[in-house]
Every structure is written in structure tokens, then in C-alpha cells.
Design a protein around this motif. Sequence first.
Motif, PDB file in Angstrom:
ATOM      1  N   ALA A   1       3.224  -2.004   7.870  1.00 53.62           N
ATOM      2  CA  ALA A   1       3.432  -3.467   8.281  1.00 53.62           C
ATOM      3  C   ALA A   1       2.637  -3.472   9.497  1.00 53.62           C
ATOM      4  CB  ALA A   1       4.736  -3.634   8.165  1.00 53.62           C
TER       5      ALA A   1
ATOM      6  N   ILE B   1       0.873  -6.329   5.158  1.00 58.01           N
ATOM      7  CA  ILE B   1       1.438  -4.960   4.685  1.00 58.01           C
ATOM      8  C   ILE B   1       0.240  -4.401   3.751  1.00 58.01           C
ATOM      9  CG2 ILE B   1       2.953  -3.855   3.069  1.00 58.01           C
ATOM     10  CD1 ILE B   1       5.076  -5.789   4.062  1.00 58.01           C
TER      11      ILE B   1
ATOM     12  N   SER C   1       7.005  -4.467  -1.436  1.00 59.46           N
ATOM     13  CA  SER C   1       6.361  -5.348  -0.493  1.00 59.46           C
ATOM     14  C   SER C   1       6.105  -6.591  -1.254  1.00 59.46           C
ATOM     15  CB  SER C   1       4.921  -4.541  -0.193  1.00 59.46           C
ATOM     16  OG  SER C   1       5.232  -3.243   0.236  1.00 59.46           O
TER      17      SER C   1
END
Length: 730
Positions: free
Chosen positions: A90, A112, A127
Motif C-alpha cells: 500500500a 495497492i 485487497s
Amino acid sequence: MSAVEAPSITVVTDKAKLSPKNSPSRPFPLEWTRNIGIAAHIDAGKTTTTERILFYSGAVHKMGEVHDGTTVTDWMEQERERGITITAAAISCAWKASVGPWKGIKQRINIIDTPGHVDFTAEVERSLRVLDGAVAVFDAVAGVQPQSETVWRQANKYNVPRLAFINKMDRVGADFHRSIDDIRTKLKGNAHALFLPIGAEENFSGVIDLVQMIAYLFDDEKDPLGLTPVTAPIPEDMLAEAKVYRDKLIEAVSDFDDHLAEKYLADHEIEVDHLMLAIRKATIALKFFGVIPGSAFKKKGIQRVLDCVVNYLPSPIDVPAMAGKDSDGSHVDAVVDDKGKVAGLAFKLWTDPFVGKLVFYRVYTGTVKKGTSLYNPRTRRSERVSRLVLMRAIDREEIDIAYAGDICALVGIKDVITGDTLCDEDFDIRLEPPSFPEPVISMSIEPNSKSDQEKMGVALQRLVAEDPTLKVKTDTDTGQIILSGMGELHLEIILDRMKREFKVEATSGKPQIAYRETVKGRADGEGKFIRQSGGKGQYGHVMIKLEPNEKGKGIEVFNETVGGSIPKEFIKPSIDGIMEGANNGVVAGHPVVDVIVRIVDGSFHDVDSSELAFKMAGIFAFKDAMKKAHPILLEPIMGVEVTTPEEYQGDLIGDINRRRGTILGIENKAGACIIASKVPLETLFGYVTDIRSLSKGRASASVTPSHFEQVPNSLLQKIVETTTKAPART
């Protein structure tokens, strides 16, 4: 044209008109925040694209390269050595769009960068679960590849709006329009060009903006870093083509905007901002996917991607509230609001050598302050957040407050697993956790010394907490520790991390297949557990009916007893026994899948019956029914896509046939032959090395999990003998 229901989009360019859901102390308002992921097939260029985004937005001052091991988001030693992304990283940046309703307004983009290799698909899954939008990257030569399809399905599952970036337009064989057709046919996505490429391969020299109807030209000599593309009129020889594709774009989004449809049908001029808002509505409604051409490596087109992220992908306030359930199972929403009660999802755990356990956390509503306590509905305990950090890949930035819509990391939370909800104690909500695939491969592992054994226990505990697709068990027959994961590379990386990060020296066994068992027929089963040996005895009696279930449905158990033949308090132990019995089938001791079990009858003893007795009776009943219901062994089948020069096509097809594979199709694309097939995993160990030797190093393969199929009778006995002797049963 009929209007399709689409979200209402509010464009706020004046700070005074921002939503009251914003805290006055927010550095970036909700409306000016984007949480996005970069996702794609391996080698499509995700990490390079991310690196260029960070450079052009000013987050880094020097562009890193994957082949040099200098990228920001690939920070692990293994990532830099192998040139692949293993863990999702991230990072944040800021961008002012050069065009559109938000022109000139600095927006926060939280990114991300996800892995492309199928062995690390869990990183993509978790994610996408917490992101508001995504940029799907495609190779302009290869188009939609197997892992592209997996990523697209994952994004569909979590309703993530996305843009498509057709990367590598400078490569020989690049074809922008064929890539769009691929998205439409293979992914069933309503994809339309937002830009057209000017030239392709070595002649790729610019893009045409179909919304503004202008061109952006690249000059490699005057501007080698691609910092200031030249704005120019559309080249005369492409003007007619641009008008055709602009009309197609307007038609595609008119379903989401009655006013735009009326203007288009009346042949009136359509304003740029109006068209942009219509595209934004359609994108956020998941009915439209805008496509942008470019070349991340050659530094072309990335600013246009950033403009599109700001203009077309949603802010946290634009997407539906995150749904959850309260303790009674009723629907509850976590509505984005800085002033609301806190609720968020712990979507990833990571052990940092300096600060200990980091809990990656998406705040859906409320604000989290350093020093406050968060309640975990799973453990029914509150824990104090000692520190709050914003992640910058491997680097960290200490913060005092995280706001609604933020993605941060918590320090101090100990008893937590991936998918836990962390919230205020008086907010009764459990958010839906991400789901993860089952492991398909196992191997035994033995520490080399007594000290290694102690360290290995700690290492495995941490690694399993970080990675939901890694399973560890001890084989009851041999005492060996068995690691199960998503593929050879996955387990190889885990062993490498144990050695480097935890200093564990261990010896690993040969990888084993994770077989499954199921039934083809129906059968009745009866289980009795009776012990009478003086004093209080044990008595449990369960009768069941077993039948096949639909593929992928798993095990479903129904209580169909009548008249209290089994008392209510013994139904759950009976079900627990059935589920425990299903952990080890009767063919070769592998887990059972896709069956329906109905508890139809039984009996009990007023004094001797107990939960343990009914649990044992449930196990016996399941085994009894399973033996009679035509049990079969299932093996994992993989989707294999091989890309090879045509002269090696025959050799590689012959090799697939020798591996019990089935050819699904052969396609010629950009001078290469693409062979799609399904092949049993059992025959694929060392496959990539084998095809390289068959093709003198010129062929490549992509392998993705597909489904389970019955093992042929001719191989059944051999596999049963091998797996019942081998320690690596999962």
C-alpha cells in the motif's frame, strides 16, 4: 434509450460545499479521495505502472525498475531477486487532474499494487475486498490472459468499478482494438476506448482523448521522462476514426444519462464535463469499463490513467455502504461518516521486525485515534491501538487519526485474524470477510536441529496468521509437519522466508497433491456409539441419508428428524461428528466435498447419552454411508495456457497429451501460438522447466486452478497407495 439506474454523482469543487460527513480536520475530504488497486496477470506491468504513477504524482523522485530491483512497492528481497510481486503493498500519492470537473484540485490516491502470480491470489482477493476502484492492466500483445480472468472475477465478486489500462503498446504485436475485443468476449465487460493510440509498436507516439477530442503527443528525445506530453489537434488521418469511436463511447454511456441521450439523438454539442460525469456514473454502476492505451515502461500515457482515476473511479462516498450483520444475523450498514461509530475490516496481517504485528485496516465509518480501543466481535474483547501508521510500502508514517475511507495499519492489536471486524463496542456489526481458495499442494517439512524446531513453531505461527491460504498440520502417522499452499512457488517462498526472516534451517519433502473425495450415488448410513462398562455409560445413535451435492456447494447438513428421536441438544454434536468424519474420506483419507447429509432418525438413552457419544455416532454414520454411496477420488485440474513460437506447437501439444491434458483451443496472436488446455496438477511438477527445454527457452506457460475431476480408474490404485503412504495428505 431507456435510462438504467445508476448512482447519483455529486461533484464538489468548493471546500465549503463538502459533505457534512467530513471531519473538519481531514487532510483530504472524502470526495477527493480514491482507494484503488492495480491488478493483472503476471508480467502485464502492474508494478512498473505503479512506479510511474508515484513518479508523476511526485511521491518519489526517481523511477525504479523491476529488472533492477529498485521499485518502491516490490520491497521484499524475494520480490527484487525474482522480479515478481509477492505481497500487496500500500502507498499513497496526490494528483491534480488536468481536465474534468475536478481540474486542478489535489486528490489523495491510495494505491495497492497486487501480485499477478496465481500462487499469491489471496493478496489480490483481500485487497479488492477493501478497495473502492481498480485499474486492470493488460498486455497489449497477449490481451486477456488466465490470471486476468481470475482478477476480473474477484473484482466482480466485490463489485469493484474498474478502468482497463492496455499496457506495452510499444511491443511488437501490440493491438489495442483486439485487446478491447478480448475484454468484451472473454470477460463479458462492456469495454470502450476513452483514448485511441496514435501508432503502435515502435511507432507508438501519442494518444487521442475521445472525450476532449484532442491529442497528447510523446517526444522521446525532447522529453525522455514523459513529464510534459504535447497537447495538439488530432492528426488529420485519424480524425474520422476518432469521431466514430467517440460516437460509440457516447452511445455506450447514454443509457445512464437521459439528458446526454437526448442531446446525442438531437445531434447537439456535448460538453466535456457532462460526458465525463456520464462515464463516471456508468463506471461506478459496474456497467461500463473505460480503456486507456499506454506504455508504462516507455513512460507514455500514465498521466492519462491518473486523470481517469480521479474523474471516473469512485470516492468512498460514491460507493454503497459496506454491508454487515449484527449478532442476530440482521442486515446492518457501515455508512461512510467521520462522525459515525467506528467500524472497519482487518484485511491483512504483517509482522514487522521493528514494530511487531501490523494489522492492515480499512476504516469504513468513524475515526480511529491513537490510544483508543477497538472491539472484536469474534473474540468479544476490546484491544487498545497503541500506534497508527500510514504505510508507504516498507516505510511507515506515524499518524494520530485515521478517518473514514482511509487504509492504515494498527499496532497493538494482538488477538486478530484476517477478516475480523474491529469496531466500537456499542456498534453491533460484523462485516463480510474476504473468502480464500483452498490449498492445492502440500509438502512435508522437518527442522534440521532442536533449535530450528523451536524457531520453526514461531515462524509458522506468524506466517499462517499473515497468509490465509497457507495451512499447517501435523501428520498423525509420521509426526511430520505438513505445509499446504496454492502452488510450488508459494511453498518455495514460504520456505525461503522461514530461512531468511526467522533463521530456520529445514528440509522439505516432495510436493504432494491435495486430492478430494465425493460420492456419485445415494446411501443410508447408521452410526452407534455404545459403551456399557459399569457406572455411567455412553449411548449415541444417528441415522443419515447421503447424496451428491452440486459442484462447489461443499457439505450441507440438514436435520430432518421428527418426534424428538434425537433430542435438540444432541443435534449439533451429531452435525459436528458428520463434519469431522468428512475431514477424512474412505477412498484414501482425503477431505470430502460436495455432499448433502440429512439426519433422518436415531435414538437416545435417558442417562447414558452425551454430546461425545452423538459426535462419535455422527462420525460412524458418515463413514458407513460414504462407503455405500460409490465414493470417488477427485484430483485438481489446472488451466494451462502456453505461448510458443509456431515451430514448437506440435511438441508442446504432444507433451500436454502425455500429461493426461485436454486441448481446449489453439489461437495465433502476434506471430505466437497460444495453446489453452486443462491438465491434472499431478503431472505438472517441473512443467515450466520442461517446456523451456522443449522450445529452447522460447515458450512460456501460465497455470491457474480450474476445478476438480474424478481420477481415472486406471490410476486410482496407484494414487491411493502413494497418498496413503505419503505424509502430505490435506
